[in-house]
Design a protein around this motif. Structure first.
Motif, PDB file in Angstrom:
ATOM      1  N   GLY A 246       0.780  -1.232   0.000  1.00 33.12           N
ATOM      2  CA  GLY A 246       0.000   0.000   0.000  1.00 33.12           C
ATOM      3  C   GLY A 246       0.805   1.271   0.000  1.00 33.12           C
ATOM      4  N   VAL A 247       2.129   1.164   0.177  1.00 35.84           N
ATOM      5  CA  VAL A 247       2.971   2.359   0.275  1.00 35.84           C
ATOM      6  C   VAL A 247       4.087   2.270  -0.755  1.00 35.84           C
ATOM      7  N   ALA A 248       4.241   3.291  -1.559  1.00 44.03           N
ATOM      8  CA  ALA A 248       5.324   3.347  -2.542  1.00 44.03           C
ATOM      9  C   ALA A 248       6.589   3.827  -1.847  1.00 44.03           C
ATOM     10  N   LEU A 249       7.535   2.942  -1.629  1.00 45.46           N
ATOM     11  CA  LEU A 249       8.764   3.292  -0.933  1.00 45.46           C
ATOM     12  C   LEU A 249       9.711   4.060  -1.858  1.00 45.46           C
ATOM     13  N   PRO A 250      10.551   4.922  -1.291  1.00 45.01           N
ATOM     14  CA  PRO A 250      11.507   5.662  -2.125  1.00 45.01           C
ATOM     15  C   PRO A 250      12.627   4.757  -2.618  1.00 45.01           C
ATOM     16  N   GLY A 251      13.284   5.171  -3.704  1.00 43.48           N
ATOM     17  CA  GLY A 251      14.423   4.424  -4.211  1.00 43.48           C
ATOM     18  C   GLY A 251      14.028   3.374  -5.230  1.00 43.48           C
ATOM     19  N   SER A 252      15.029   2.869  -5.932  1.00 37.56           N
ATOM     20  CA  SER A 252      14.811   1.831  -6.933  1.00 37.56           C
ATOM     21  C   SER A 252      14.536   0.495  -6.247  1.00 37.56           C
ATOM     22  N   LEU A 253      14.062  -0.471  -7.026  1.00 35.95           N
ATOM     23  CA  LEU A 253      13.807  -1.803  -6.473  1.00 35.95           C
ATOM     24  C   LEU A 253      15.078  -2.436  -5.898  1.00 35.95           C
ATOM     25  N   PRO A 254      16.231  -2.385  -6.591  1.00 37.53           N
ATOM     26  CA  PRO A 254      17.450  -2.951  -5.996  1.00 37.53           C
ATOM     27  C   PRO A 254      17.837  -2.273  -4.690  1.00 37.53           C
ATOM     28  N   ALA A 255      17.654  -0.949  -4.603  1.00 41.38           N
ATOM     29  CA  ALA A 255      17.975  -0.234  -3.369  1.00 41.38           C
ATOM     30  C   ALA A 255      17.065  -0.695  -2.234  1.00 41.38           C
ATOM     31  N   GLN A 256      15.788  -0.847  -2.528  1.00 38.54           N
ATOM     32  CA  GLN A 256      14.853  -1.319  -1.506  1.00 38.54           C
ATOM     33  C   GLN A 256      15.222  -2.719  -1.023  1.00 38.54           C
ATOM     34  N   LEU A 257      15.609  -3.587  -1.964  1.00 32.67           N
ATOM     35  CA  LEU A 257      15.981  -4.952  -1.600  1.00 32.67           C
ATOM     36  C   LEU A 257      17.256  -4.967  -0.767  1.00 32.67           C
ATOM     37  N   SER A 258      18.196  -4.098  -1.106  1.00 35.75           N
ATOM     38  CA  SER A 258      19.447  -4.019  -0.354  1.00 35.75           C
ATOM     39  C   SER A 258      19.194  -3.604   1.092  1.00 35.75           C
ATOM     40  N   VAL A 259      18.336  -2.625   1.293  1.00 35.42           N
ATOM     41  CA  VAL A 259      18.015  -2.165   2.647  1.00 35.42           C
ATOM     42  C   VAL A 259      17.326  -3.279   3.440  1.00 35.42           C
ATOM     43  N   ALA A 260      16.367  -3.953   2.802  1.00 36.90           N
ATOM     44  CA  ALA A 260      15.636  -5.022   3.496  1.00 36.90           C
ATOM     45  C   ALA A 260      16.566  -6.141   3.938  1.00 36.90           C
ATOM     46  N   LEU A 261      17.449  -6.580   3.047  1.00 38.73           N
ATOM     47  CA  LEU A 261      18.361  -7.679   3.389  1.00 38.73           C
ATOM     48  C   LEU A 261      19.408  -7.239   4.410  1.00 38.73           C
ATOM     49  N   GLY A 262      19.846  -5.987   4.321  1.00 39.81           N
ATOM     50  CA  GLY A 262      20.813  -5.494   5.291  1.00 39.81           C
ATOM     51  C   GLY A 262      20.232  -5.464   6.699  1.00 39.81           C
ATOM     52  N   LEU A 263      19.014  -4.949   6.834  1.00 38.12           N
ATOM     53  CA  LEU A 263      18.354  -4.951   8.142  1.00 38.12           C
ATOM     54  C   LEU A 263      18.129  -6.372   8.641  1.00 38.12           C
ATOM     55  N   TYR A 264      17.761  -7.244   7.741  1.00 43.60           N
ATOM     56  CA  TYR A 264      17.534  -8.648   8.091  1.00 43.60           C
ATOM     57  C   TYR A 264      18.791  -9.257   8.705  1.00 43.60           C
ATOM     58  N   GLY A 265      19.929  -9.072   8.029  1.00 44.09           N
ATOM     59  CA  GLY A 265      21.175  -9.631   8.537  1.00 44.09           C
ATOM     60  C   GLY A 265      21.559  -9.076   9.890  1.00 44.09           C
ATOM     61  N   LEU A 266      21.413  -7.771  10.079  1.00 47.63           N
ATOM     62  CA  LEU A 266      21.779  -7.165  11.356  1.00 47.63           C
ATOM     63  C   LEU A 266      20.865  -7.639  12.484  1.00 47.63           C
ATOM     64  N   LEU A 267      19.579  -7.753  12.193  1.00 44.92           N
ATOM     65  CA  LEU A 267      18.638  -8.178  13.235  1.00 44.92           C
ATOM     66  C   LEU A 267      18.803  -9.646  13.604  1.00 44.92           C
ATOM     67  N   ILE A 268      19.243 -10.476  12.642  1.00 41.45           N
ATOM     68  CA  ILE A 268      19.480 -11.886  12.951  1.00 41.45           C
ATOM     69  C   ILE A 268      20.498 -12.025  14.080  1.00 41.45           C
ATOM     70  N   LEU A 269      21.472 -11.130  14.110  1.00 43.83           N
ATOM     71  CA  LEU A 269      22.520 -11.193  15.131  1.00 43.83           C
ATOM     72  C   LEU A 269      21.974 -10.980  16.543  1.00 43.83           C
ATOM     73  N   THR A 270      20.744 -10.457  16.642  1.00 45.74           N
ATOM     74  CA  THR A 270      20.161 -10.248  17.967  1.00 45.74           C
ATOM     75  C   THR A 270      19.489 -11.496  18.517  1.00 45.74           C
ATOM     76  N   LEU A 271      19.321 -12.530  17.687  1.00 49.86           N
ATOM     77  CA  LEU A 271      18.626 -13.732  18.150  1.00 49.86           C
ATOM     78  C   LEU A 271      19.380 -14.357  19.327  1.00 49.86           C
ATOM     79  N   GLY A 272      18.675 -14.650  20.385  1.00 41.18           N
ATOM     80  CA  GLY A 272      19.314 -15.214  21.569  1.00 41.18           C
ATOM     81  C   GLY A 272      19.842 -14.170  22.525  1.00 41.18           C
ATOM     82  N   ALA A 273      19.553 -12.869  22.215  1.00 41.24           N
ATOM     83  CA  ALA A 273      20.055 -11.806  23.079  1.00 41.24           C
ATOM     84  C   ALA A 273      19.403 -11.841  24.453  1.00 41.24           C
ATOM     85  N   GLY A 274      18.192 -12.349  24.525  1.00 44.86           N
ATOM     86  CA  GLY A 274      17.498 -12.435  25.806  1.00 44.86           C
ATOM     87  C   GLY A 274      17.185 -13.873  26.160  1.00 44.86           C
ATOM     88  N   PRO A 275      17.239 -14.243  27.425  1.00 42.73           N
ATOM     89  CA  PRO A 275      17.000 -15.635  27.813  1.00 42.73           C
ATOM     90  C   PRO A 275      15.530 -16.045  27.778  1.00 42.73           C
TER      91      PRO A 275
END
Length: 368
Positions: A246-275
């Motif tokens: 429903g929302v047209a995001l800024p930037g080209s499709l490759p740029a949008q994909l790069s941001v999504a995958l980058g956030l994904y990778g960084l957030l994966i590192l938080t898994l197990g941060a809390g018991p």
């Protein structure tokens, strides 16, 4: 319902194989074998759809895969060696119905770009939704019965869903291409743009496969239901896919994909941060949200760079890339969990996503 196979099959195979063999390495190999077979067979079935039509192909694969799932169930119930589990899982994967390729070909026929983006986002929304419903259904079945029962439910739901898709009026309009240069034995040629997109998809799928096995192991160590944990990731994906539609995001499709995958990778590192299990669930919702729009963006990129008379092959190649990466990620994560540590498998998932994101940075203009 046809999408539910993807949402249920990995977890049902993983838990049933681990229960039958007592080994995460074997369970990872079973999921990897299924995924690899899907990856190899998907372009073939995509070419068959382009050449012979969607309805005939969907009916054939639905029936044959159901019979092969029955073979896997028999092998697990009889306690046969791990090699038999792997072989029968691979056989079932080789006849996975090309439901996603058929549906995406229907969506790609839409001429208006905004409507096409919305349709692919809806497709991604459905995909993420079944990754909520599917794991929860598997978790519910395994909570009250043996893990192998989840494979039975998966096979039945998949067959019913594929045959239902086959009867849809829009699918009746997906005609074959008689007399074209394409054939069931020769694939369409690939451009460097398509190859780059597919390579990114493979890396992203490695991250997903490694993360799913890691999440199952993490849930068991916390004494939580693995289906709930996997579903939490999908809930985040549902929200993100809905927003992207429903929302047209800024930037080209490759740029949008790069941001999504980058956030994904960084957030994966938080898994197990809390018991606590509740902390893990909240983190998994955020992880799923980061990668939610990726499916729609990848499909849009393939649609832009693939001729219409070969689009079933193009979208089937997406299936191949996803399952090939998922197979590698699942198998490697299973070995790392047993031989090294759970944190090593989590690191593998994060690294794959970050490499995929970085590879898009110098190519944004070329892929746009």
């Amino acid at each position: 319902m046809c999408y539910l196979l993807s949402g249920m099959v990995n977890l049902s195979l993983l838990t049933s194989a681990e229960a039958a063999s007592g080994s995460y390495a074997v369970a990872g190999a079973v999921v990897g074998a299924y995924s690899t077979a899907v990856a190899i067979a998907a372009p073939i079935w995509g070419r068959v759809v382009d050449r012979r039509g969607a309805r005939r192909t969907l009916a054939l694969t639905a029936v044959v895969q159901t019979l092969l799932f029955a073979g896997y169930i028999a092998v697990a119930a009889l306690g046969l060696p791990a090699a038999a589990l792997i072989v029968t899982a691979a056989a079932a994967g080789s006849c996975s119905p090309p439901s996603s390729a058929v549906a995406k070909k229907v969506f790609a026929a839409t001429s208006e770009s905004g409507a096409r983006r919305a349709l692919f986002a809806i497709s991604g929304l459905f995909t993420e939704t079944v990754f909520v419903i599917g794991p929860l259904l598997v978790g519910l079945v395994t909570a009250f019965g043996q893990p192998i029962v989840a494979v039975v439910v998966t096979a039945v739901v998949s067959a019913v869903g594929v045959l239902w898709l086959r009867s849809a009026p829009a699918v009746r309009g997906v005609s074959s291409v008689p007399g074209s240069a394409l054939s069931a034995s020769r694939p369409a040629s690939w451009t460097s743009r398509q190859v780059h997109v597919l390579a990114v998809v493979v890396l992203g799928a490695v991250a997903i496969g490694a993360l799913q096995v890691s999440v199952v192991a993490h849930a068991e160590r916390l004494g939580a239901n693995s289906g709930l944990f996997v579903a939490a990731m999908a809930c985040g994906g549902v929200l993100a896919s809905f927003t992207y539609g429903g929302v047209a995001l800024p930037g080209s499709l490759p740029a949008q994909l790069s941001v999504a995958l980058g956030l994904y990778g960084l957030l994966i590192l938080t898994l197990g941060a809390g018991p606590a299990a509740v902390v893990s669930v909240l983190l998994l919702v955020l992880i799923g949200a980061a990668t939610g729009p990726a499916d729609a963006i990848e499909a849009l990129l393939i649609a832009e760079h693939t001729p219409r008379d070969a689009q079933s092959q193009g979208f089937a190649a997406l299936t191949t890339a996803n399952w090939l990466g998922f197979a590698a990620g699942s198998a490697l994560a299973g070995v790392l969990i047993e031989q090294v540590a759970l944190t090593a498998a989590i690191a593998l998932a994060a690294a794959a996503a970050l490499v995929a994101a970085l590879s898009l940075l110098p190519a944004r203009a070329r892929l746009a």
